[in-house]
Motif scaffolding. Structure first.
Motif, PDB file in Angstrom:
ATOM      1  N   ALA A 179       0.829  -1.208   0.000  1.00 20.46           N
ATOM      2  CA  ALA A 179       0.000   0.000   0.000  1.00 20.46           C
ATOM      3  C   ALA A 179       0.860   1.253   0.000  1.00 20.46           C
ATOM      4  CB  ALA A 179      -0.920  -0.012   1.223  1.00 20.46           C
ATOM      5  N   TRP A 180       1.926   1.260   0.796  1.00 19.52           N
ATOM      6  CA  TRP A 180       2.818   2.419   0.866  1.00 19.52           C
ATOM      7  C   TRP A 180       3.545   2.635  -0.457  1.00 19.52           C
ATOM      8  CZ3 TRP A 180       3.479   6.646   3.511  1.00 19.52           C
ATOM      9  CH2 TRP A 180       4.680   7.346   3.444  1.00 19.52           C
ATOM     10  N   THR A 181       4.015   1.562  -1.074  1.00 17.51           N
ATOM     11  CA  THR A 181       4.696   1.669  -2.363  1.00 17.51           C
ATOM     12  C   THR A 181       3.786   2.292  -3.412  1.00 17.51           C
ATOM     13  OG1 THR A 181       6.093  -0.251  -1.881  1.00 17.51           O
ATOM     14  CG2 THR A 181       5.839   0.359  -4.199  1.00 17.51           C
ATOM     15  N   TYR A 182       2.547   1.849  -3.440  1.00 13.34           N
ATOM     16  CA  TYR A 182       1.611   2.380  -4.424  1.00 13.34           C
ATOM     17  C   TYR A 182       1.264   3.837  -4.116  1.00 13.34           C
ATOM     18  CZ  TYR A 182      -2.089   2.481  -7.876  1.00 13.34           C
ATOM     19  OH  TYR A 182      -2.851   2.801  -8.966  1.00 13.34           O
ATOM     20  N   LEU A 183       1.098   4.163  -2.832  1.00 13.18           N
ATOM     21  CA  LEU A 183       0.762   5.535  -2.446  1.00 13.18           C
ATOM     22  C   LEU A 183       1.874   6.499  -2.815  1.00 13.18           C
ATOM     23  CD1 LEU A 183      -1.044   7.580  -0.967  1.00 13.18           C
ATOM     24  CD2 LEU A 183       0.083   6.901   1.167  1.00 13.18           C
ATOM     25  N   ILE A 184       3.120   6.120  -2.573  1.00 14.21           N
ATOM     26  CA  ILE A 184       4.258   6.979  -2.898  1.00 14.21           C
ATOM     27  C   ILE A 184       4.381   7.183  -4.411  1.00 14.21           C
ATOM     28  CG2 ILE A 184       6.774   7.123  -2.848  1.00 14.21           C
ATOM     29  CD1 ILE A 184       5.393   7.816  -0.219  1.00 14.21           C
ATOM     30  N   ALA A 185       4.084   6.134  -5.178  1.00 17.17           N
ATOM     31  CA  ALA A 185       4.196   6.239  -6.638  1.00 17.17           C
ATOM     32  C   ALA A 185       3.045   7.025  -7.251  1.00 17.17           C
ATOM     33  CB  ALA A 185       4.252   4.835  -7.255  1.00 17.17           C
ATOM     34  N   ASN A 186       1.884   7.021  -6.584  1.00 18.44           N
ATOM     35  CA  ASN A 186       0.691   7.672  -7.151  1.00 18.44           C
ATOM     36  C   ASN A 186      -0.058   8.462  -6.075  1.00 18.44           C
ATOM     37  OD1 ASN A 186       0.539   6.090  -9.943  1.00 18.44           O
ATOM     38  ND2 ASN A 186       0.845   4.556  -8.342  1.00 18.44           N
ATOM     39  N   PRO A 187       0.558   9.484  -5.485  1.00 16.21           N
ATOM     40  CA  PRO A 187      -0.090  10.178  -4.361  1.00 16.21           C
ATOM     41  C   PRO A 187      -1.405  10.850  -4.742  1.00 16.21           C
ATOM     42  CG  PRO A 187       1.859  11.374  -5.103  1.00 16.21           C
ATOM     43  CD  PRO A 187       1.879  10.058  -5.790  1.00 16.21           C
ATOM     44  N   ARG A 188      -1.409  11.601  -5.846  1.00 13.56           N
ATOM     45  CA  ARG A 188      -2.635  12.303  -6.205  1.00 13.56           C
ATOM     46  C   ARG A 188      -3.719  11.338  -6.673  1.00 13.56           C
ATOM     47  NH1 ARG A 188      -3.919  17.498  -6.687  1.00 13.56           N
ATOM     48  NH2 ARG A 188      -5.808  17.997  -7.913  1.00 13.56           N
ATOM     49  N   HIS A 189      -3.310  10.328  -7.388  1.00 13.33           N
ATOM     50  CA  HIS A 189      -4.266   9.325  -7.845  1.00 13.33           C
ATOM     51  C   HIS A 189      -4.972   8.675  -6.649  1.00 13.33           C
ATOM     52  CE1 HIS A 189      -5.871   6.560 -10.855  1.00 13.33           C
ATOM     53  NE2 HIS A 189      -5.625   5.557 -10.032  1.00 13.33           N
ATOM     54  N   CYS A 190      -4.228   8.429  -5.566  1.00 12.88           N
ATOM     55  CA  CYS A 190      -4.816   7.826  -4.368  1.00 12.88           C
ATOM     56  C   CYS A 190      -5.703   8.823  -3.624  1.00 12.88           C
ATOM     57  CB  CYS A 190      -3.718   7.314  -3.444  1.00 12.88           C
ATOM     58  SG  CYS A 190      -2.758   5.942  -4.123  1.00 12.88           S
ATOM     59  N   LEU A 191      -5.242  10.063  -3.500  1.00  9.08           N
ATOM     60  CA  LEU A 191      -6.004  11.069  -2.758  1.00  9.08           C
ATOM     61  C   LEU A 191      -7.326  11.397  -3.437  1.00  9.08           C
ATOM     62  CD1 LEU A 191      -3.152  13.509  -1.661  1.00  9.08           C
ATOM     63  CD2 LEU A 191      -4.410  11.897  -0.228  1.00  9.08           C
ATOM     64  N   THR A 192      -7.353  11.300  -4.765  1.00  8.81           N
ATOM     65  CA  THR A 192      -8.596  11.585  -5.499  1.00  8.81           C
ATOM     66  C   THR A 192      -9.368  10.310  -5.817  1.00  8.81           C
ATOM     67  OG1 THR A 192      -7.411  11.500  -7.613  1.00  8.81           O
ATOM     68  CG2 THR A 192      -7.608  13.650  -6.541  1.00  8.81           C
ATOM     69  N   LEU A 193      -8.946   9.193  -5.204  1.00  8.87           N
ATOM     70  CA  LEU A 193      -9.605   7.896  -5.398  1.00  8.87           C
ATOM     71  C   LEU A 193      -9.654   7.489  -6.873  1.00  8.87           C
ATOM     72  CD1 LEU A 193     -12.599   8.215  -2.890  1.00  8.87           C
ATOM     73  CD2 LEU A 193     -10.300   7.300  -2.499  1.00  8.87           C
ATOM     74  N   GLY A 194      -8.664   7.950  -7.618  1.00  6.82           N
ATOM     75  CA  GLY A 194      -8.576   7.592  -9.022  1.00  6.82           C
ATOM     76  C   GLY A 194      -9.603   8.262  -9.907  1.00  6.82           C
ATOM     77  N   LEU A 195     -10.315   9.274  -9.370  1.00  5.93           N
ATOM     78  CA  LEU A 195     -11.381   9.912 -10.132  1.00  5.93           C
ATOM     79  C   LEU A 195     -10.908  11.137 -10.893  1.00  5.93           C
ATOM     80  CD1 LEU A 195     -14.219   9.679  -7.462  1.00  5.93           C
ATOM     81  CD2 LEU A 195     -13.755   8.140  -9.376  1.00  5.93           C
TER      82      LEU A 195
END
Length: 478
Positions: free
Chosen positions: A320-336
């Motif tokens: 989860a941390w690896t993905y969050l670091i690689a895609n911070p904005r994508h995660c914060l906006t729930l991919g929307l």
């Protein structure tokens, strides 16, 4: 099989490797069951009522190690139905499948094997089949989501030596659940929403955590099986049940008295959950019989079980941390929300690609719920059967950090990130049309691989082996 070989040699290797792993698993559990004495565990162990058939003792010696712990519940339900109240914690799809196979395909063995033995044999055969098919479904899902055939290939191979391996072989519902979930996810990724929804619905009839998968599609459909079981349990245990005691064999009545199990309609006394505003039998059983609830497992005496769950917990959080670091904005906006400027330089394939987001969320939610609200030692099989992330992230780490899986790039590749290309992403084969198995290559060269690779493979293989030794002899395991 020849058609599979011509179309996709990776899939053929996944299937054949799965067959070999299943055969080795059955051989080892039989060996450990013969050599080691069973522990006298305080677990559900109903008496064997029918007279044994000619082959029953032999089958028990060879496959009896796969009928321990919760497997006894599934086999008992398949044979006797939901006789005791706490049986309702185990959903009906798997017991129904066992009974159908025992009374159908294995019916010719009736003169040689009693029903219980045929149910156990059905469980072994069905679980072997579904675990192999689950590996194939995971491979297909990985090809679509990760867009890297090699990583999907290695992840599917890792599934065949899953740390939850013993539960894929024993009379548990993990194999059929993993097959249904991975297949549903694959169909959903292909745009087959109706078929994906149907498979998710079936999965919710195999395990209660199948309802979590309803977040992928159509929550109402996903809870159909669970609601039917709730209605069945309410009618059976809360409605009139006069005379039921006479239909139950005396040894099973005695077991209920000795262990405090509640029978349907016993003495006209209704269970407490019958008077609830929302009479949900599953949550009551988990509370009353297994003390499952938020933070209830956080006790000093449970430290060994938390240590058992530590590797899978660490891998899940790291993923989860690896993905969050690689895609911070994508995660914060729930991919929307996705802006073109933000997508430049972002990986379009592999573990950190945008398509993996929903799977990371699903795995993280499952991990948090399991860690804080369940018996924590079940996390390994819980995540190992419901989420591809455990296998995708492990394959991602092996690809990224194991030089043995690298090959030199072309002369015009000058940057460090492109100077080495993973052997997993090469579609070619070695020898005369034979595809090299990267997992076997790592195991053969175990002394040469990096410490990280040793930790990953050590976790998978040690849990695979210890599970067979301990679980099959009624010793505590995950």
């Amino acid at each position: 099989m020849e058609l599979i070989s011509r179309q996709d040699p990776h899939l053929r290797e996944v299937l054949w490797f799965g067959v070999r792993c299943r055969a080795l698993t059955l051989l080892l559990q039989a060996l450990f069951n013969l050599l080691l004495p069973d522990h006298a565990a305080d677990a559900f162990s109903p008496p064997r009522l029918p007279e044994p058939g000619l082959w029953d003792p032999l089958l028990e010696r060879l496959l009896g190690g796969l009928s321990r712990w919760d497997a006894e519940h599934f086999l008992f339900i398949a044979e006797r139905g939901y006789l005791y109240e706490h049986n309702c914690a185990f959903l009906p799809l798997y017991p129904l499948s066992l009974r159908a196979a025992a009374e159908g395909a294995l019916w010719p063995l009736q003169p040689l094997l009693c029903l219980r033995s045929r149910l156990l044999l059905s469980a072994v055969l069905l679980n072997s089949l579904f675990s192999i098919l689950a590996a194939a479904a995971l491979y297909k899902l990985g090809c679509v989501v990760l867009q890297r055939r090699g990583v999907a290939f290695l992840a599917a191979l890792l599934f065949s030596v899953s740390p939850a391996n013993v539960f894929m072989a024993a009379a548990y519902s993990e194999s059929v659940f993993a097959f249904l979930v991975f297949s549903a996810m694959w169909q959903l990724e292909k745009g087959q929403s109706w078929l994906g929804g149907l498979l998710f619905s079936l999965a919710s009839g195999a395990r209660a955590n199948g309802l979590i998968n309803a977040g992928f599609l159509l929550y109402a459909r996903g809870k159909c099986f669970a609601l039917q079981l709730q209605y069945y349990a309410y009618v059976r245990f809360c409605g009139p049940g006069a005379g039921l005691e006479q239909t139950v064999p005396r040894p099973l009545l005695q077991l209920a008295l000795d262990k405090g199990y509640r029978l349907a309609g016993r003495n006209g006394v209704k269970p407490p959950w019958c008077s609830w505003r929302f009479p949900v039998v599953y949550s009551y059983i988990q509370d009353a019989y297994w003390n499952v609830g938020f933070l209830r497992y956080f006790e000093l005496r449970q430290i060994p079980n938390f240590l058992l769950a530590l590797p899978v917990t660490f891998l899940g959080l790291w993923a989860a941390w690896t993905y969050l670091i690689a895609n911070p904005r994508h995660c914060l906006t729930l991919g929307l929300e996705r802006r073109k400027s933000e997508e430049e330089g972002k990986p379009e394939a592999g573990f950190c690609c945008p398509a993996v987001f929903v799977y990371v969320v699903h795995a993280t939610v499952s991990l948090v719920v399991g860690f804080f609200c369940m018996h924590v030692q079940v996390l390994t099989r819980f995540l190992g059967s419901c989420s591809p992330i455990l296998y995708w992230f492990s394959a991602h780490l092996l690809q990224e950090y194991e030089p043995l899986l690298w090959s030199e790039g072309t002369d015009n590749q000058t940057t460090a990130s492109r100077s080495k290309k993973s052997l997993l992403d090469k579609s070619g084969s070695s020898g005369k049309g034979m595809l090299e198995n990267p997992l076997v290559r790592l195991l053969i060269n175990f002394r040469l691989i990096t410490p990280l690779s040793k930790c990953i493979l050590g976790f998978f293989l040690s849990y695979w082996l210890l599970g067979l030794i301990l679980h099959c002899n009624f010793l505590p395991w995950t």
